[in-house]
Design a protein around this motif. Sequence first.
Motif, PDB file in Angstrom:
ATOM      1  N   GLY A  64       0.930  13.667  -3.630  1.00 44.00           N
ATOM      2  CA  GLY A  64       1.025  14.997  -4.120  1.00 44.00           C
ATOM      3  C   GLY A  64       1.996  15.558  -3.145  1.00 44.00           C
ATOM      4  N   ALA A  65       2.572  14.942  -2.016  1.00 43.48           N
ATOM      5  CA  ALA A  65       3.356  15.792  -1.114  1.00 43.48           C
ATOM      6  C   ALA A  65       4.822  15.863  -1.630  1.00 43.48           C
ATOM      7  CB  ALA A  65       3.092  14.871   0.041  1.00 43.48           C
ATOM      8  N   LYS A  66       5.608  16.860  -1.157  1.00 45.54           N
ATOM      9  CA  LYS A  66       6.911  16.793  -1.443  1.00 45.54           C
ATOM     10  C   LYS A  66       7.840  16.134  -0.576  1.00 45.54           C
ATOM     11  CE  LYS A  66       6.616  21.220  -3.657  1.00 45.54           C
ATOM     12  NZ  LYS A  66       7.208  22.802  -3.823  1.00 45.54           N
ATOM     13  N   GLN A  67       7.234  15.655   0.678  1.00 50.53           N
ATOM     14  CA  GLN A  67       7.886  14.970   1.642  1.00 50.53           C
ATOM     15  C   GLN A  67       7.101  13.888   2.496  1.00 50.53           C
ATOM     16  OE1 GLN A  67       9.586  16.905   5.271  1.00 50.53           O
ATOM     17  NE2 GLN A  67      11.700  16.140   4.517  1.00 50.53           N
ATOM     18  N   VAL A  68       7.543  12.549   2.620  1.00 51.63           N
ATOM     19  CA  VAL A  68       6.910  11.638   3.171  1.00 51.63           C
ATOM     20  C   VAL A  68       7.712  11.263   4.253  1.00 51.63           C
ATOM     21  CG1 VAL A  68       5.546   9.594   3.209  1.00 51.63           C
ATOM     22  CG2 VAL A  68       5.609  11.215   1.042  1.00 51.63           C
ATOM     23  N   LEU A  69       6.864  10.901   5.464  1.00 52.57           N
ATOM     24  CA  LEU A  69       7.864  10.551   6.812  1.00 52.57           C
ATOM     25  C   LEU A  69       7.166   8.905   6.835  1.00 52.57           C
ATOM     26  CD1 LEU A  69       7.095  13.287   9.354  1.00 52.57           C
ATOM     27  CD2 LEU A  69       9.031  12.872   8.107  1.00 52.57           C
ATOM     28  N   ALA A  88       8.823   7.000  -6.421  1.00 52.66           N
ATOM     29  CA  ALA A  88       8.596   8.359  -6.605  1.00 52.66           C
ATOM     30  C   ALA A  88       9.825   9.030  -6.530  1.00 52.66           C
ATOM     31  CB  ALA A  88       7.529   8.847  -5.552  1.00 52.66           C
ATOM     32  N   PRO A  89      10.765   9.138  -7.378  1.00 57.15           N
ATOM     33  CA  PRO A  89      12.127   9.628  -7.212  1.00 57.15           C
ATOM     34  C   PRO A  89      12.038  11.220  -6.926  1.00 57.15           C
ATOM     35  CG  PRO A  89      11.671   9.262  -9.514  1.00 57.15           C
ATOM     36  CD  PRO A  89      10.816   8.539  -8.606  1.00 57.15           C
ATOM     37  N   ASN A  90      10.876  11.903  -7.080  1.00 57.76           N
ATOM     38  CA  ASN A  90      10.755  13.371  -6.874  1.00 57.76           C
ATOM     39  C   ASN A  90      10.269  13.553  -5.287  1.00 57.76           C
ATOM     40  OD1 ASN A  90      11.684  13.936  -9.555  1.00 57.76           O
ATOM     41  ND2 ASN A  90       9.603  13.672 -10.308  1.00 57.76           N
ATOM     42  N   VAL A  91       9.833  12.758  -4.713  1.00 58.33           N
ATOM     43  CA  VAL A  91       9.365  12.697  -3.134  1.00 58.33           C
ATOM     44  C   VAL A  91      10.430  12.301  -2.163  1.00 58.33           C
ATOM     45  CG1 VAL A  91       7.776  11.818  -1.733  1.00 58.33           C
ATOM     46  CG2 VAL A  91       7.009  12.138  -4.052  1.00 58.33           C
ATOM     47  N   ASP A  92      10.946  13.326  -1.277  1.00 57.62           N
ATOM     48  CA  ASP A  92      11.635  13.335  -0.107  1.00 57.62           C
ATOM     49  C   ASP A  92      11.197  12.129   0.887  1.00 57.62           C
ATOM     50  OD1 ASP A  92      13.754  13.349   1.569  1.00 57.62           O
ATOM     51  OD2 ASP A  92      13.250  15.372   2.630  1.00 57.62           O
ATOM     52  N   GLY A 140       0.822  -1.129   0.155  1.00 62.76           N
ATOM     53  CA  GLY A 140       0.010   0.066  -0.014  1.00 62.76           C
ATOM     54  C   GLY A 140       0.823   1.053   0.105  1.00 62.76           C
ATOM     55  N   MET A 141       1.939   1.209   0.528  1.00 67.41           N
ATOM     56  CA  MET A 141       2.820   2.561   0.756  1.00 67.41           C
ATOM     57  C   MET A 141       3.531   2.645  -1.017  1.00 67.41           C
ATOM     58  SD  MET A 141       5.092   1.946   4.181  1.00 67.41           S
ATOM     59  CE  MET A 141       4.436   2.015   5.693  1.00 67.41           C
ATOM     60  N   LEU A 142       3.682   1.550  -1.378  1.00 72.42           N
ATOM     61  CA  LEU A 142       4.315   1.954  -2.857  1.00 72.42           C
ATOM     62  C   LEU A 142       3.237   2.421  -3.592  1.00 72.42           C
ATOM     63  CD1 LEU A 142       6.370  -1.452  -3.485  1.00 72.42           C
ATOM     64  CD2 LEU A 142       7.109   1.008  -3.434  1.00 72.42           C
ATOM     65  N   ASP A 143       1.833   1.940  -3.579  1.00 73.47           N
ATOM     66  CA  ASP A 143       0.817   2.522  -4.472  1.00 73.47           C
ATOM     67  C   ASP A 143       0.619   4.004  -3.840  1.00 73.47           C
ATOM     68  OD1 ASP A 143       0.449   0.224  -5.641  1.00 73.47           O
ATOM     69  OD2 ASP A 143      -1.291  -0.491  -4.137  1.00 73.47           O
ATOM     70  N   ALA A 144       0.782   4.430  -2.651  1.00 69.77           N
ATOM     71  CA  ALA A 144       0.522   5.762  -2.106  1.00 69.77           C
ATOM     72  C   ALA A 144       1.416   6.613  -2.611  1.00 69.77           C
ATOM     73  CB  ALA A 144       0.288   5.788  -0.705  1.00 69.77           C
ATOM     74  N   ALA A 145       2.729   6.100  -2.588  1.00 72.27           N
ATOM     75  CA  ALA A 145       3.954   6.805  -3.121  1.00 72.27           C
ATOM     76  C   ALA A 145       4.020   7.257  -4.457  1.00 72.27           C
ATOM     77  CB  ALA A 145       5.099   6.047  -2.884  1.00 72.27           C
ATOM     78  N   ARG A 146       3.473   6.597  -5.213  1.00 69.58           N
ATOM     79  CA  ARG A 146       3.227   6.808  -6.862  1.00 69.58           C
ATOM     80  C   ARG A 146       2.116   7.804  -6.853  1.00 69.58           C
ATOM     81  NH1 ARG A 146       3.602   1.194  -7.105  1.00 69.58           N
ATOM     82  NH2 ARG A 146       5.435   0.549  -7.849  1.00 69.58           N
ATOM     83  N   ALA A 147       1.130   7.739  -5.899  1.00 69.27           N
ATOM     84  CA  ALA A 147      -0.161   8.685  -6.174  1.00 69.27           C
ATOM     85  C   ALA A 147       0.036   9.962  -5.393  1.00 69.27           C
ATOM     86  CB  ALA A 147      -1.280   8.228  -5.475  1.00 69.27           C
TER      87      ALA A 147
END
Length: 353
Positions: A270-275, A290-294, A261-268
Amino acid sequence: MTTAVKSPLYLTDTTLRLLGDLTDGPAGFDGIAATPEWAQEVRRLARERNATILAHNYQLPEIQDVADHVGDSLALSRIAAEASESTIVFCGVHFMAETAKILSPEKTVLIPDQRAGCSLADSITADDLREWKADNPGAVVVSYVNTTAEVKALTDICCTSSNAVDVVNSIDPDKDILFLPDQFLGAHVKRVTGRTNLQIWAGECHVHAGINGDELAEQARTHPDADLFVHPECGCATSALYLAGEGAVPEDRVKILSTGGMLDAARATGAKQVLVATEVGMLHQLRRAAPNVDFQAVNDRASCKYMKMITAGALLRSLVEGADEVHVDPETAAAGRLSVQRMIAIGSSGGGE
């Protein structure tokens, strides 16, 4: 030049030179660097052995990168069952390789280091479960896939973290349920389903349990614009929902998710950063997705020593020697297969643990 050895394979001078650097200690096999040369030899040996290499999301990055497939334990076991190769090399912990063997009894299943155990799977034994069942006759046993083959054999239906709620909801509401072994996943399921006749075993993954609510709250406070991805095995899952309920973090930014589920959410997202609150190996796949997400770990010390026992050296050794093969008693495997198949029939199991 190749050299014949007792192994069914022919080993090149490169393989023999790499094996000469291999050491074995309490923490596992070491001494071999994950160089491009090593990766080339691993892939060559896998072809010669007619093997496919599977790696769990928590594995070392170099193991994930050399694998044919990367994912959660159940998804990988299903891939193993469908693979055309006769040998499965499962880079994960022991219960995962057992599950692959349960679903693929005719195939050879290897784990690169048989000492790679799991604190969660070890938190309940078959004898523990027999005693619990005897004290609760008629109860339906729901076991997380993160359990041994012997426990699965005594289980009515398995579940993953992504479909545990669906599995519990599929059971007659008047039936008592014994949910095992993870207390945090069990609490999450009980909270979501509102099921009052659900007893929960007090087991835990030592890595996920160590990601606590205080550090999650502090990370959320210092990163106010970040999304939160929290695995339901984490000790901080309840704290994450509390933060959302109190308005400390916007509710739509708190997501309780399996690794899939994390991988699916990562692709979707819109956040710039995810903890991220889970084992740190997951960051590698998230960053690839999602290479553009921190992506940042809530606890960067949340590393499973058992997962990290599958090293470059362990994988090479396993392919050369055919070690360590995983065996499951046929009767145990047949009973365990039923509990897994019942779960799969409900659906939504691809997201895994």
